[in-house]
Enzyme design. Structure first.
Site, mmCIF file in Angstrom:
data_model
loop_
_atom_site.group_PDB
_atom_site.id
_atom_site.type_symbol
_atom_site.label_atom_id
_atom_site.label_comp_id
_atom_site.label_asym_id
_atom_site.label_seq_id
_atom_site.Cartn_x
_atom_site.Cartn_y
_atom_site.Cartn_z
ATOM 1 N N TYR A 136 21.740 60.069 42.737
ATOM 2 C CA TYR A 136 21.421 61.448 43.095
ATOM 3 C C TYR A 136 20.015 61.837 42.667
ATOM 4 C CZ TYR A 136 26.059 62.494 44.873
ATOM 5 O OH TYR A 136 27.184 62.523 45.643
ATOM 6 N N GLU A 143 46.178 44.850 36.267
ATOM 7 C CA GLU A 143 45.370 45.264 37.410
ATOM 8 C C GLU A 143 45.469 46.765 37.674
ATOM 9 O OE1 GLU A 143 45.347 44.879 42.294
ATOM 10 O OE2 GLU A 143 46.394 43.359 41.132
ATOM 11 N N ASP A 175 48.525 41.698 41.287
ATOM 12 C CA ASP A 175 49.285 41.501 42.521
ATOM 13 C C ASP A 175 49.107 40.060 43.016
ATOM 14 O OD1 ASP A 175 50.162 44.125 42.626
ATOM 15 O OD2 ASP A 175 48.581 44.787 44.003
#
EC number: 5.6.2.2
Length: 295
Positions: free
Chosen positions: A36, A129, A182
């Site tokens: 920014y 995770e 996963d």
């Protein structure tokens, strides 16, 4: 010099100039804050966060330094829970086992993380995770049943979370670091980032790599979940899988797991274990750890 190359060259100088100003003021900024600031000061050269991220990577490679030495700090993302006491300089120690499911927020200030005093009676570090799974395990006080430290980056690991895990691995070298992700290419990519580093980090890629073992989910865990819980791999999953396969650092047993995923065209999420009850996740972890069933 072509226009695109000229712009890229100027972007490097703009970032270095901004970092110089930050360091003179003895300040620290996140990459988002830097974007920014550059967007306001040099809109003709910076129009996206990706451009800033890539330019920072170029500056790191050019100067052969870390982001943090440029005054760029990680955003606050990761969490810790479990059997570890963390004490910042001139502050009271924080018992992470008493932080509840919210956990202890990992600071983006790497100097602060380096100065942390750490004490533990844990026997394992479990890297999770997903934030929701971290919360479930912390809420169930898994660290009282399995003497452990829980850590999560809520997805792909940021620098600060990897830095703290690397510090823990140095401070407690006898503690195995076990990953619960996963069973899909994204999960394996997250594990690989902790284990081998992030290629996108350039020269910083391997700085905070740790000897992480794959606890689960793995292919032999699929017998524990119903067939209907398996999810088809998405195009993004296949893209990640191809990138992992092309990597020279992936171990053979990890490649075999990845090959099974691609051949089946399916993956499984940790939450699928809830088919066996909400309390099953702790039992699953305990059994895998006691049997040393990790690779």
């Amino acid at each position: 010099m072509k226009a695109n190359a000229t712009k890229a060259f100027i972007r490097v100088w703009k970032v270095m100039e901004m970092c110089f100003e930050i360091l003179i003021q003895d300040k620290r900024v996140t990459q988002r804050e830097l974007f920014y600031k550059l967007l306001c000061d040099s809109p003709h050269y910076f129009s996206s966060q990706l451009q800033v991220n890539r330019t920072i990577q170029d500056v790191v490679a050019l100067l052969r330094c870390s982001r943090y030495s440029l005054g760029i700090m990680a955003s606050r993302k990761g969490l810790v829970a479990g059997r570890i006491l963390l004490q910042e300089p001139n502050q009271e120690a924080v018992d992470c086992s008493a932080c509840g499911s919210s956990g202890y927020a990992i600071s983006g200030d790497l100097n602060l993380l380096e100065s942390l005093s750490m004490k533990t009676d844990a026997r394992y570090i479990v890297v999770v995770e997903k934030h929701a799974i971290f919360q479930r395990l912390a809420e169930d006080n898994v660290f009282n049943q399995i003497p452990s430290i829980l850590l999560t980056a809520k997805g792909y690991p940021d620098i600060a979370t990897r830095f703290l895990l690397h510090r823990m691995s140095r401070a407690f070298p006898d503690l195995p670091i076990l990953a619960l992700v996963d069973w899909n290419p994204a999960g394996l990519a997250i594990l690989s980032t902790y284990k081998f580093g992030s290629i996108g980090m350039g020269l910083e890629a391997y700085r905070y790599a740790c000897n992480v073992k794959w606890l689960g989910l793995r292919g032999d865990d699929l017998q524990l979940i119903p067939q209907q819980s398996l999810a088809p791999l998405k195009p993004r999953d296949l893209q990640i899988a191809r990138s992992l396969i092309s990597s020279t650092i992936l171990r053979d047993n990890y490649r075999q797991e990845l090959a099974v995923m691609m051949q089946s065209g399916q993956g499984a999420e940790i939450e699928a274990l809830y088919f066996n009850g909400y309390d099953y996740l702790v039992k699953y972890l305990a059994k895998k750890i006691v049997q040393a069933n990790y690779i």
